[in-house]
Design a protein around this motif. Structure first.
Motif, PDB file in Angstrom:
ATOM      1  N   VAL A 169       0.920  -1.196   0.114  1.00  0.00           N
ATOM      2  CA  VAL A 169      -0.012  -0.049   0.079  1.00  0.00           C
ATOM      3  C   VAL A 169       0.772   1.237  -0.099  1.00  0.00           C
ATOM      4  O   VAL A 169       1.826   1.245   0.586  1.00  0.00           O
ATOM      5  CB  VAL A 169      -0.737  -0.100   1.134  1.00  0.00           C
ATOM      6  N   LEU A 170       0.398   2.456  -0.636  1.00  0.00           N
ATOM      7  CA  LEU A 170       1.009   3.644  -0.690  1.00  0.00           C
ATOM      8  C   LEU A 170       0.033   4.602  -0.276  1.00  0.00           C
ATOM      9  O   LEU A 170      -1.331   4.513  -0.658  1.00  0.00           O
ATOM     10  CB  LEU A 170       1.617   3.926  -2.108  1.00  0.00           C
ATOM     11  N   ILE A 171       0.270   5.390   0.732  1.00  0.00           N
ATOM     12  CA  ILE A 171      -0.600   6.680   1.066  1.00  0.00           C
ATOM     13  C   ILE A 171       0.167   7.884   0.797  1.00  0.00           C
ATOM     14  O   ILE A 171       1.210   8.067   1.405  1.00  0.00           O
ATOM     15  CB  ILE A 171      -0.743   6.626   2.485  1.00  0.00           C
ATOM     16  N   ALA A 172      -0.493   9.042   0.086  1.00  0.00           N
ATOM     17  CA  ALA A 172      -0.018  10.160  -0.210  1.00  0.00           C
ATOM     18  C   ALA A 172      -0.730  11.221   0.513  1.00  0.00           C
ATOM     19  O   ALA A 172      -1.969  11.369   0.340  1.00  0.00           O
ATOM     20  CB  ALA A 172       0.039  10.375  -1.693  1.00  0.00           C
ATOM     21  N   ILE A 189      -3.198   4.890   8.141  1.00  0.00           N
ATOM     22  CA  ILE A 189      -4.223   4.700   7.016  1.00  0.00           C
ATOM     23  C   ILE A 189      -3.797   3.511   6.005  1.00  0.00           C
ATOM     24  O   ILE A 189      -4.756   2.858   5.417  1.00  0.00           O
ATOM     25  CB  ILE A 189      -4.120   6.131   6.304  1.00  0.00           C
ATOM     26  N   ALA A 190      -2.667   3.444   5.894  1.00  0.00           N
ATOM     27  CA  ALA A 190      -2.114   2.259   5.007  1.00  0.00           C
ATOM     28  C   ALA A 190      -2.255   1.095   5.570  1.00  0.00           C
ATOM     29  O   ALA A 190      -3.075   0.197   4.692  1.00  0.00           O
ATOM     30  CB  ALA A 190      -0.459   2.526   4.890  1.00  0.00           C
ATOM     31  N   MET A 191      -2.474   0.828   6.746  1.00  0.00           N
ATOM     32  CA  MET A 191      -2.911  -0.432   7.259  1.00  0.00           C
ATOM     33  C   MET A 191      -4.263  -0.663   7.180  1.00  0.00           C
ATOM     34  O   MET A 191      -4.895  -1.666   7.052  1.00  0.00           O
ATOM     35  CB  MET A 191      -2.438  -0.604   8.988  1.00  0.00           C
ATOM     36  N   HIS A 192      -5.170   0.609   7.342  1.00  0.00           N
ATOM     37  CA  HIS A 192      -6.377   0.557   7.289  1.00  0.00           C
ATOM     38  C   HIS A 192      -6.646  -0.013   5.714  1.00  0.00           C
ATOM     39  O   HIS A 192      -7.641  -0.841   5.409  1.00  0.00           O
ATOM     40  CB  HIS A 192      -7.079   1.709   7.319  1.00  0.00           C
ATOM     41  N   VAL A 193      -6.105   0.669   4.818  1.00  0.00           N
ATOM     42  CA  VAL A 193      -6.263   0.381   3.526  1.00  0.00           C
ATOM     43  C   VAL A 193      -6.026  -1.053   3.143  1.00  0.00           C
ATOM     44  O   VAL A 193      -6.737  -1.671   2.249  1.00  0.00           O
ATOM     45  CB  VAL A 193      -5.602   1.207   2.314  1.00  0.00           C
TER      46      VAL A 193
END
Length: 308
Positions: A169-172, A189-193
């Motif tokens: 996962v990538l979060i920007a 948030i990445a763990m959530h995704v």
């Protein structure tokens, strides 16, 4: 009319969790069309989870690499899970992910043609890998995310080694806030995704064809209720609103507390530090997602070889 074979019934059952007889009836009703049969089962309330799309077959690794305001995620497939544990294969995944990051490369053909760190091209290194390891491998997809200011953070689930695993996962996050604030928020948030698998950032960004398909299913379900047309229309609108809310990242309930929408979590973090924080983009690659596994009957194969 298409022949309704046992294999076809089994495939539908594996994909929906519905009973054998219900699957057979669905296939008969829909001329053997699997996708139409899935929709038919769902309208009857007989199918299991809407997102269950069959068994994923592809093995290999998803690689993730970040560098401040940039991040890349790449999927490289192999035939068996054994290769994913191979040091040579892992080094190749790590190198190719870095090539994608440094070059901002999202096109697979361009990635294959890019220079490999030890010489030659990525495609040539892949060919050498196949010859050395003795198993077919392929570059499947690549994504690169950037922000002007803020951070791009990566997360790997079911990690086989640092920066690579089954889900990447990538979060920007776009913001003037410091990395000490943004990095931990982005990680969560990445763990959530990784866990919730949102289909889009906002409800309006959901694929139009997917929403239309959901609406058709909702309309058929609502029509069977026997309620007046105006009530049916409200039922359909409610079902679509629920679908958008549950599948858009910003409106999903944050898995860390199970009650706060992700958008509110981000807004609260920004308020705490006095800076606006915007979730600009996310990418989620799950190994083999969308690739169907070719299953075989081992006993039947043995019998065939033996001439039985």
């Amino acid at each position: 009319m298409a022949e309704i074979t046992a294999a076809l019934v089994k495939e539908l059952r594996d994909r929906t969790g519905a009973g054998m007889m219900d699957c057979k009836k669905a296939l008969v009703e829909n001329g053997g069309d699997i996708e139409a049969s899935i929709d038919w089962l769902r309208t009857k309330g007989l199918a299991a989870a809407a997102k269950k799309a069959g068994r994923v077959a592809a093995e290999g690794l998803v690689g993730v690499a970040t560098d401040g305001t940039r991040g890349a995620v790449v999927e490289i497939n192999s035939e068996t899970d054994f290769v994913a544990k191979n040091d040579q294969f892992q080094a190749f995944v790590r190198d190719v992910t870095k090539v994608a990051l440094d070059g901002g490369i999202t096109d697979i053909d361009a990635l294959a043609a890019a220079a490999y760190p030890t010489g030659g091209t990525v495609a040539e290194a892949l060919t050498q890998n196949i010859a050395t390891i003795g198993e077919n491998q392929s570059l499947r997809r690549s994504a690169v995310v950037t922000v002007e200011s803020g951070v791009v953070s990566g997360y790997v689930h079911n990690a086989a080694a640092a920066g690579m695993g089954k889900i990447g996962v990538l979060i920007a996050l776009e913001s003037t806030a410091g990395a000490d604030v943004l990095e931990p928020l982005a990680k969560q948030i990445a763990m959530h995704v990784a866990a919730a698998n949102p289909l889009a950032l906002n409800g309006d960004d959901l694929d139009a064809d997917m929403v239309a398909r959901e609406r058709a299913i909702a309309e058929e379900k609502a029509a069977e209720s026997g309620k007046p047309a105006e009530i049916v229309a409200k039922m359909v609108d409610g079902a679509i609103a629920k679908f958008r809310k549950e599948n858009a990242l910003l409106s999903q309930l944050f898995v860390m507390d199970g009650k706060t929408p992700v958008a509110e979590v981000i807004a609260a973090a920004g308020k705490d530090v006095g800076a606006t924080i915007t979730l600009k983009q996310f990418v989620r690659f799950q190994l083999g997602d969308g690739i169907e596994k070719e299953e075989s009957d081992f006993a039947a194969e043995v019998a065939k070889v033996a001439g039985a």
